[in-house]
Design a protein around this motif. Structure first.
Motif, PDB file in Angstrom:
ATOM      1  N   ALA A  65       9.034   1.511   7.477  1.00  0.00           N
ATOM      2  CA  ALA A  65       7.648   1.879   7.757  1.00  0.00           C
ATOM      3  C   ALA A  65       6.804   0.638   7.536  1.00  0.00           C
ATOM      4  N   SER A  67       3.069  -0.160   6.239  1.00  0.00           N
ATOM      5  CA  SER A  67       1.986   0.552   5.572  1.00  0.00           C
ATOM      6  C   SER A  67       1.049  -0.432   4.893  1.00  0.00           C
ATOM      7  N   SER A  71      -3.088   3.440   3.182  1.00  0.00           N
ATOM      8  CA  SER A  71      -2.340   4.489   3.866  1.00  0.00           C
ATOM      9  C   SER A  71      -0.963   4.759   3.255  1.00  0.00           C
ATOM     10  N   HIS A  73       0.047   6.546   0.718  1.00  0.00           N
ATOM     11  CA  HIS A  73       0.348   7.940   0.386  1.00  0.00           C
ATOM     12  C   HIS A  73       0.731   8.735   1.632  1.00  0.00           C
ATOM     13  N   GLU A  74      -0.006   8.551   2.729  1.00  0.00           N
ATOM     14  CA  GLU A  74       0.305   9.259   3.968  1.00  0.00           C
ATOM     15  C   GLU A  74       1.686   8.846   4.501  1.00  0.00           C
ATOM     16  N   THR A  75       2.027   7.569   4.332  1.00  0.00           N
ATOM     17  CA  THR A  75       3.321   7.085   4.797  1.00  0.00           C
ATOM     18  C   THR A  75       4.450   7.841   4.122  1.00  0.00           C
ATOM     19  N   PHE A  76       4.339   8.044   2.809  1.00  0.00           N
ATOM     20  CA  PHE A  76       5.400   8.717   2.067  1.00  0.00           C
ATOM     21  C   PHE A  76       5.317  10.232   2.155  1.00  0.00           C
ATOM     22  N   GLN A  78       4.127  11.989   4.825  1.00  0.00           N
ATOM     23  CA  GLN A  78       4.522  12.370   6.183  1.00  0.00           C
ATOM     24  C   GLN A  78       5.712  11.512   6.611  1.00  0.00           C
ATOM     25  N   VAL A  79       6.862  11.753   5.989  1.00  0.00           N
ATOM     26  CA  VAL A  79       8.046  10.920   6.172  1.00  0.00           C
ATOM     27  C   VAL A  79       8.444  10.814   7.643  1.00  0.00           C
ATOM     28  N   SER A  81       6.695  11.002  10.425  1.00  0.00           N
ATOM     29  CA  SER A  81       5.819  10.150  11.229  1.00  0.00           C
ATOM     30  C   SER A  81       5.579   8.799  10.567  1.00  0.00           C
ATOM     31  N   GLY A  82       5.760   8.713   9.261  1.00  0.00           N
ATOM     32  CA  GLY A  82       5.529   7.465   8.544  1.00  0.00           C
ATOM     33  C   GLY A  82       6.679   6.480   8.642  1.00  0.00           C
ATOM     34  N   PHE A  83       7.907   7.002   8.710  1.00  0.00           N
ATOM     35  CA  PHE A  83       9.097   6.161   8.745  1.00  0.00           C
ATOM     36  C   PHE A  83       9.825   6.304  10.071  1.00  0.00           C
TER      37      PHE A  83
END
Length: 188
Positions: A65, A67, A71, A73-76, A78-79, A81-83
């Protein structure tokens, strides 16, 4: 003890960071990402990115990802879409670089890499020095034109676009080589 925000340089707070993770299989990989999500607040993003990228063993199942501090927190959370998840076969990957010719350039191209990557900037400046040594070299610099604002850029003119595209390609190859990514072939 200082908190994470106090240990993080102000400049790093606006930079994007690559976060990598790997495991033997996709289920273990997701579990690893979930474990990191629980402790991500305890670490500076720069340290986390470095540790995950350089101090962890690489396995077959991988996720990555990009990040920023704002952002993370959103990355982790929303796995999906984040990764991005990747499975690869055993053995070293084969990588090739394909570069386009003129026509796919745009004003301000490479500007963010100049701002965020000192390795990329070093390459651009080395190319500018090489052009300065020419007896009939240009009266403009690659760095200056790449940083021109989009509405006033000279990038679309042939005398700028061709050398600038090549300069960005060379700087990208150098940056990726610095990261240990070397192509088996380069075509253009």
């Amino acid at each position: 003890m200082l908190g994470v925000e106090n240990r993080t340089r102000t400049a790093h707070r606006k930079w994007p960071f690559l976060l990598t993770s790997s495991a033997h299989d996709k289920m273990s990989l997701r579990a690893s990402i979930e474990e990191h999500a629980r402790v991500v607040d305890r670490y500076a993003l720069l340290d986390l990115s470095y540790t995950l990228g350089y101090r962890r063993m690489a396995h077959v199942s991988k996720a990555f990802a990009v990040s920023m501090h704002r952002s993370i927190h959103e990355t982790f959370v929303q796995v999906e879409s984040g990764f991005s998840f990747v499975e690869r076969k055993r053995g070293p990957p084969t990588v090739g670089f394909v570069f386009t010719g003129r026509g796919f350039q745009w004003p301000h191209m490479g500007a963010e890499l100049i701002e965020y990557s000192y390795r990329f900037l070093d390459s651009i400046r080395a190319l500018d020095r090489a052009l300065d040594e020419l007896h009939d070299g240009p009266d403009w610099s690659i760095e200056d034109v790449l940083l021109e604002q989009k509405d006033s850029s000279s990038f679309h003119k042939a005398e700028y676009s061709h050398p600038l595209c090549i300069a960005v390609q060379i700087a990208l190859v150098n940056l990726l080589a610095d990261w240990g990514i070397r192509p088996a072939v380069i075509v253009g």
